[in-house]
Design a protein around this motif. Sequence first.
Motif, PDB file in Angstrom:
ATOM      1  N   GLU A   2      23.751  -3.430  10.849  1.00  0.00           N
ATOM      2  CA  GLU A   2      22.690  -4.391  11.043  1.00  0.00           C
ATOM      3  C   GLU A   2      22.712  -5.401   9.909  1.00  0.00           C
ATOM      4  OE1 GLU A   2      18.908  -2.696  12.289  1.00  0.00           O
ATOM      5  OE2 GLU A   2      19.867  -0.747  12.313  1.00  0.00           O
ATOM      6  N   TYR A   3      22.656  -6.678  10.235  1.00  0.00           N
ATOM      7  CA  TYR A   3      22.679  -7.741   9.252  1.00  0.00           C
ATOM      8  C   TYR A   3      21.266  -8.303   9.104  1.00  0.00           C
ATOM      9  CZ  TYR A   3      27.742  -7.674   9.759  1.00  0.00           C
ATOM     10  OH  TYR A   3      29.052  -7.300   9.785  1.00  0.00           O
ATOM     11  N   CYS A   4      20.960  -8.832   7.912  1.00  0.00           N
ATOM     12  CA  CYS A   4      19.642  -9.403   7.712  1.00  0.00           C
ATOM     13  C   CYS A   4      19.768 -10.741   7.006  1.00  0.00           C
ATOM     14  CB  CYS A   4      18.749  -8.466   6.917  1.00  0.00           C
ATOM     15  SG  CYS A   4      19.410  -8.015   5.310  1.00  0.00           S
ATOM     16  N   GLN A   5      19.090 -11.723   7.506  1.00  0.00           N
ATOM     17  CA  GLN A   5      19.017 -13.045   6.911  1.00  0.00           C
ATOM     18  C   GLN A   5      17.555 -13.489   6.979  1.00  0.00           C
ATOM     19  OE1 GLN A   5      21.324 -14.881   5.414  1.00  0.00           O
ATOM     20  NE2 GLN A   5      23.006 -13.462   5.714  1.00  0.00           N
ATOM     21  N   PHE A   6      16.707 -12.771   6.284  1.00  0.00           N
ATOM     22  CA  PHE A   6      15.285 -13.051   6.348  1.00  0.00           C
ATOM     23  C   PHE A   6      14.618 -12.554   5.073  1.00  0.00           C
ATOM     24  CE2 PHE A   6      16.210  -9.040   8.460  1.00  0.00           C
ATOM     25  CZ  PHE A   6      15.420  -8.156   7.753  1.00  0.00           C
ATOM     26  N   LYS A   7      13.368 -12.972   4.905  1.00  0.00           N
ATOM     27  CA  LYS A   7      12.560 -12.492   3.788  1.00  0.00           C
ATOM     28  C   LYS A   7      11.898 -11.199   4.220  1.00  0.00           C
ATOM     29  CE  LYS A   7       8.790 -13.770   0.673  1.00  0.00           C
ATOM     30  NZ  LYS A   7       7.804 -14.823   0.306  1.00  0.00           N
ATOM     31  N   TRP A   8      12.280 -10.086   3.556  1.00  0.00           N
ATOM     32  CA  TRP A   8      11.818  -8.801   4.029  1.00  0.00           C
ATOM     33  C   TRP A   8      10.541  -8.345   3.347  1.00  0.00           C
ATOM     34  CZ3 TRP A   8      17.352  -7.583   2.670  1.00  0.00           C
ATOM     35  CH2 TRP A   8      17.556  -7.600   1.278  1.00  0.00           C
ATOM     36  N   ASP A   9       9.960  -7.320   3.924  1.00  0.00           N
ATOM     37  CA  ASP A   9       8.784  -6.681   3.360  1.00  0.00           C
ATOM     38  C   ASP A   9       9.222  -5.765   2.229  1.00  0.00           C
ATOM     39  OD1 ASP A   9       6.256  -5.758   2.994  1.00  0.00           O
ATOM     40  OD2 ASP A   9       5.927  -5.137   5.071  1.00  0.00           O
ATOM     41  N   THR A  10       8.337  -4.983   1.668  1.00  0.00           N
ATOM     42  CA  THR A  10       8.671  -4.111   0.546  1.00  0.00           C
ATOM     43  C   THR A  10       9.502  -2.915   0.973  1.00  0.00           C
ATOM     44  OG1 THR A  10       6.564  -2.959   0.839  1.00  0.00           O
ATOM     45  CG2 THR A  10       6.628  -4.768  -0.758  1.00  0.00           C
ATOM     46  N   VAL A  11       9.571  -2.623   2.264  1.00  0.00           N
ATOM     47  CA  VAL A  11      10.345  -1.488   2.766  1.00  0.00           C
ATOM     48  C   VAL A  11      11.188  -1.960   3.950  1.00  0.00           C
ATOM     49  CG1 VAL A  11      10.266   0.811   3.791  1.00  0.00           C
ATOM     50  CG2 VAL A  11       8.581   0.171   2.049  1.00  0.00           C
ATOM     51  N   LEU A  12      12.442  -1.532   3.983  1.00  0.00           N
ATOM     52  CA  LEU A  12      13.275  -1.839   5.136  1.00  0.00           C
ATOM     53  C   LEU A  12      12.891  -0.901   6.286  1.00  0.00           C
ATOM     54  CD1 LEU A  12      16.810  -2.364   3.561  1.00  0.00           C
ATOM     55  CD2 LEU A  12      15.344  -4.094   4.587  1.00  0.00           C
ATOM     56  N   HIS A  13      12.553  -1.479   7.416  1.00  0.00           N
ATOM     57  CA  HIS A  13      12.062  -0.682   8.532  1.00  0.00           C
ATOM     58  C   HIS A  13      13.184  -0.365   9.522  1.00  0.00           C
ATOM     59  CE1 HIS A  13       7.939  -1.065   7.168  1.00  0.00           C
ATOM     60  NE2 HIS A  13       8.140  -2.375   7.010  1.00  0.00           N
ATOM     61  N   PHE A  14      14.352  -0.074   9.013  1.00  0.00           N
ATOM     62  CA  PHE A  14      15.471   0.349   9.852  1.00  0.00           C
ATOM     63  C   PHE A  14      15.873   1.750   9.384  1.00  0.00           C
ATOM     64  CE2 PHE A  14      16.060  -4.343   9.422  1.00  0.00           C
ATOM     65  CZ  PHE A  14      15.735  -4.682  10.718  1.00  0.00           C
ATOM     66  N   THR A  15      15.384   2.753  10.053  1.00  0.00           N
ATOM     67  CA  THR A  15      15.589   4.124   9.592  1.00  0.00           C
ATOM     68  C   THR A  15      17.025   4.592   9.744  1.00  0.00           C
ATOM     69  OG1 THR A  15      14.915   4.943  11.760  1.00  0.00           O
ATOM     70  CG2 THR A  15      13.203   4.764  10.072  1.00  0.00           C
ATOM     71  N   SER A  16      17.830   3.909  10.580  1.00  0.00           N
ATOM     72  CA  SER A  16      19.216   4.319  10.791  1.00  0.00           C
ATOM     73  C   SER A  16      20.204   3.360  10.141  1.00  0.00           C
ATOM     74  CB  SER A  16      19.510   4.430  12.296  1.00  0.00           C
ATOM     75  OG  SER A  16      19.329   3.166  12.928  1.00  0.00           O
ATOM     76  N   LEU A  17      19.739   2.494   9.256  1.00  0.00           N
ATOM     77  CA  LEU A  17      20.596   1.492   8.631  1.00  0.00           C
ATOM     78  C   LEU A  17      21.676   2.164   7.778  1.00  0.00           C
ATOM     79  CD1 LEU A  17      20.687  -1.669   8.333  1.00  0.00           C
ATOM     80  CD2 LEU A  17      19.599  -1.313   6.116  1.00  0.00           C
ATOM     81  N   THR A  18      22.928   1.808   8.016  1.00  0.00           N
ATOM     82  CA  THR A  18      24.034   2.367   7.240  1.00  0.00           C
ATOM     83  C   THR A  18      24.718   1.332   6.357  1.00  0.00           C
ATOM     84  OG1 THR A  18      25.582   2.014   9.069  1.00  0.00           O
ATOM     85  CG2 THR A  18      24.478   4.169   8.950  1.00  0.00           C
ATOM     86  N   GLU A  19      24.647   0.048   6.714  1.00  0.00           N
ATOM     87  CA  GLU A  19      25.289  -0.998   5.926  1.00  0.00           C
ATOM     88  C   GLU A  19      24.312  -2.159   5.747  1.00  0.00           C
ATOM     89  OE1 GLU A  19      29.051  -2.129   7.484  1.00  0.00           O
ATOM     90  OE2 GLU A  19      29.793  -0.083   7.652  1.00  0.00           O
ATOM     91  N   LEU A  20      24.228  -2.654   4.520  1.00  0.00           N
ATOM     92  CA  LEU A  20      23.340  -3.771   4.213  1.00  0.00           C
ATOM     93  C   LEU A  20      24.104  -4.811   3.419  1.00  0.00           C
ATOM     94  CD1 LEU A  20      20.581  -5.157   4.056  1.00  0.00           C
ATOM     95  CD2 LEU A  20      20.066  -3.742   2.051  1.00  0.00           C
TER      96      LEU A  20
END
Length: 234
Positions: A2-20
């Motif tokens: 999963e890729y991210c190009q945004f301003k995130w909150d204090t916690v990443l809400h992707f419980t299955s995230l393997t690559e950032l």
Amino acid sequence: MEYCQFKWDTVLHFTSLTELYCYQNQLTGLPTLPNTLERLNCSDNLITSLPILPNSIQIINCANNLLTSLPTLPIALTILASAGNQLTSLPNLPSTLGTLYTENNQLLTLPSLPDGMITLYCHNNNIKCFPLFPNSLSGINLDPNPYDCLPNHISAMNYSQWATPICAPGNTNGCITGIEESVNFNNKISVYPNPIDESGIIEFSNPKKENCTLTLYTPQGKIVQTITDIIKTV
């Protein structure tokens, strides 16, 4: 992935995230990382500190930030790229680490290098004393650093490094050689081979025949063995 190009909150809400991958932005920090994360690339940002790193992470690229220290490294880590920061020291390296890129920092020393390490780039720092280099290293770049002796020589070193003397008592940098003399009489110590790998011979004179203690240390200061009540003279 999963890729991210945004301003995130204090916690990443992707419980299955393997690559950032969040490199080449203007981030000043990272949120709490999920325990499933295996790869992290946050290079080329303005990050001043990293959050707790999950033990699942195998690859970290945090190069070219504003880091002055690193948190405890994951036990599964195989690659660490921390070049181009403001680090003065590194935490203990896990035994799984095979590649370390930590050039262009302000490091004064390195922690113990794992057996089996393959690549070490630590040039452009302020390192005067190095730990023992594992023979498994096939890629190594030490220069420039202000050292004038080395703990050992390995085949991957260049001619200049092979010509650099092995650290011994009295060298100008005062590097630990693994054998420290701490007795209260005028003695003479012979150690061979030096440095000692798995076995070696230590001979010393004890003219007053006083009981004494011999303590062996690793280059990082860890006690290997202590022998007490030695009175035999050479």
